[in-house]
Design a protein around this motif. Structure first.
Motif, short mmCIF file in Angstrom:
data_model
loop_
_atom_site.label_atom_id
_atom_site.label_comp_id
_atom_site.label_asym_id
_atom_site.label_seq_id
_atom_site.Cartn_x
_atom_site.Cartn_y
_atom_site.Cartn_z
N HIS A 60 -5.18 7.43 5.62
CA HIS A 60 -6.42 6.63 4.70
C HIS A 60 -6.56 7.88 3.67
CE1 HIS A 60 -9.72 8.37 7.45
NE2 HIS A 60 -10.42 8.27 6.30
N LYS A 61 -7.04 7.72 2.63
CA LYS A 61 -7.63 8.44 1.86
C LYS A 61 -9.15 8.28 1.27
CE LYS A 61 -5.00 7.63 -2.22
NZ LYS A 61 -3.79 8.58 -2.79
N LYS A 62 -10.07 8.83 0.46
CA LYS A 62 -11.39 8.03 0.13
C LYS A 62 -10.82 7.55 -1.25
CE LYS A 62 -15.63 8.12 0.49
NZ LYS A 62 -15.86 7.42 1.09
N GLN A 63 -11.47 6.39 -1.68
CA GLN A 63 -10.91 6.43 -3.03
C GLN A 63 -12.83 5.83 -4.20
OE1 GLN A 63 -8.17 3.65 -4.14
NE2 GLN A 63 -8.73 2.47 -5.85
N GLY A 64 -13.02 6.78 -4.57
CA GLY A 64 -14.88 6.10 -4.36
C GLY A 64 -15.66 5.98 -3.11
N ARG A 65 -16.19 4.46 -2.81
CA ARG A 65 -16.84 4.33 -1.87
C ARG A 65 -16.12 4.08 -1.18
NH1 ARG A 65 -22.61 1.13 -3.40
NH2 ARG A 65 -21.94 0.93 -1.46
N GLU A 66 -14.67 3.67 -0.99
CA GLU A 66 -14.01 2.53 -0.42
C GLU A 66 -13.10 3.49 0.36
OE1 GLU A 66 -13.44 -1.80 -0.34
OE2 GLU A 66 -13.13 -0.90 -1.90
N TYR A 67 -12.28 3.52 1.81
CA TYR A 67 -11.47 4.10 2.36
C TYR A 67 -9.65 3.34 1.40
CZ TYR A 67 -13.21 6.97 5.03
OH TYR A 67 -14.22 8.32 5.82
N LEU A 68 -8.86 3.77 1.14
CA LEU A 68 -8.07 3.65 0.74
C LEU A 68 -6.53 3.39 1.78
CD1 LEU A 68 -5.64 2.08 -1.83
CD2 LEU A 68 -5.28 4.39 -2.78
N TYR A 69 -6.24 3.23 2.56
CA TYR A 69 -5.03 2.83 3.57
C TYR A 69 -3.44 2.54 2.83
CZ TYR A 69 -9.46 2.37 6.84
OH TYR A 69 -10.05 2.98 6.98
N LEU A 70 -3.39 3.06 3.11
CA LEU A 70 -1.20 3.65 3.69
C LEU A 70 -0.89 3.50 4.36
CD1 LEU A 70 -2.60 6.07 1.71
CD2 LEU A 70 -0.39 5.87 0.56
N PRO A 71 0.59 3.18 4.83
CA PRO A 71 1.61 2.81 5.91
C PRO A 71 1.91 4.50 5.48
CG PRO A 71 2.39 1.49 4.41
CD PRO A 71 1.65 2.24 3.51
N THR A 72 1.75 5.09 7.64
CA THR A 72 2.76 5.78 7.78
C THR A 72 4.48 6.40 8.34
OG1 THR A 72 2.47 5.35 10.47
CG2 THR A 72 0.44 6.80 9.08
N ARG A 73 4.78 5.43 7.72
CA ARG A 73 6.34 4.66 8.05
C ARG A 73 6.09 3.78 6.79
NH1 ARG A 73 7.87 3.41 13.67
NH2 ARG A 73 6.25 2.02 13.61
N ALA A 74 7.64 4.53 6.13
CA ALA A 74 8.21 3.20 5.60
C ALA A 74 8.57 1.69 6.22
CB ALA A 74 9.71 3.35 5.30
N ARG A 75 8.48 1.37 5.54
CA ARG A 75 8.61 -0.58 5.90
C ARG A 75 10.05 -0.70 6.99
NH1 ARG A 75 6.32 -5.82 3.37
NH2 ARG A 75 6.35 -7.37 5.72
#
Length: 131
Positions: A60-75
């Protein structure tokens, strides 16, 4: 360095969350809740996303007041790992048995084009000397 994603099977809810994050490329808890038809509470989704992060599937990374989640590896890499587990679990590691099972399923509605692409993939694998 985030931990390597565990090879543990994901629960139904964890798979739904990962599907939503992959579809959106990145997602907040709110976006995941909106993407899942029968979503549990935001708190439950947030907890499951934290667990998926601990398992190494999300970051995750912080985006405003929320966390933005990203997958750690390609689908595709996650799919390859899942496919290996399915083959081992249900078909004794045999791709042939898995394909035969799928093709014998009356609901497996493969088009002529799909069958041709599969045949071409097999031909290519033979040319490359893959067993």
């Amino acid at each position: 360095m985030p931990p390597k994603p565990s090879e543990d099977q994901l629960s139904r809810r964890e798979r739904q969350i990962m599907d939503a994050v992959y579809a959106l490329k990145q997602a907040t808890v709110t976006e995941v809740v909106e993407a899942i038809d029968d979503a549990p509470s935001r708190t439950t989704i947030r907890t499951l996303m934290r667990i998926l992060e601990e398992k190494g599937h999300l970051k995750h990374k912080k985006q405003g007041r929320e966390y933005l989640y990203l997958p750690t590896r390609a689908r595709t890499r996650a799919g390859q790992s899942a496919m290996r587990r399915v083959l081992e679990t249900f078909f004794g590691g045999s791709l042939e048995q898995a394909v035969a099972t799928h093709l014998s399923d009356p609901s497996a509605d493969l088009s002529t084009e799909e069958l041709e692409r599969i045949a071409n993939l097999i031909s290519q694998a033979k040319k490359e000397g893959k067993p």
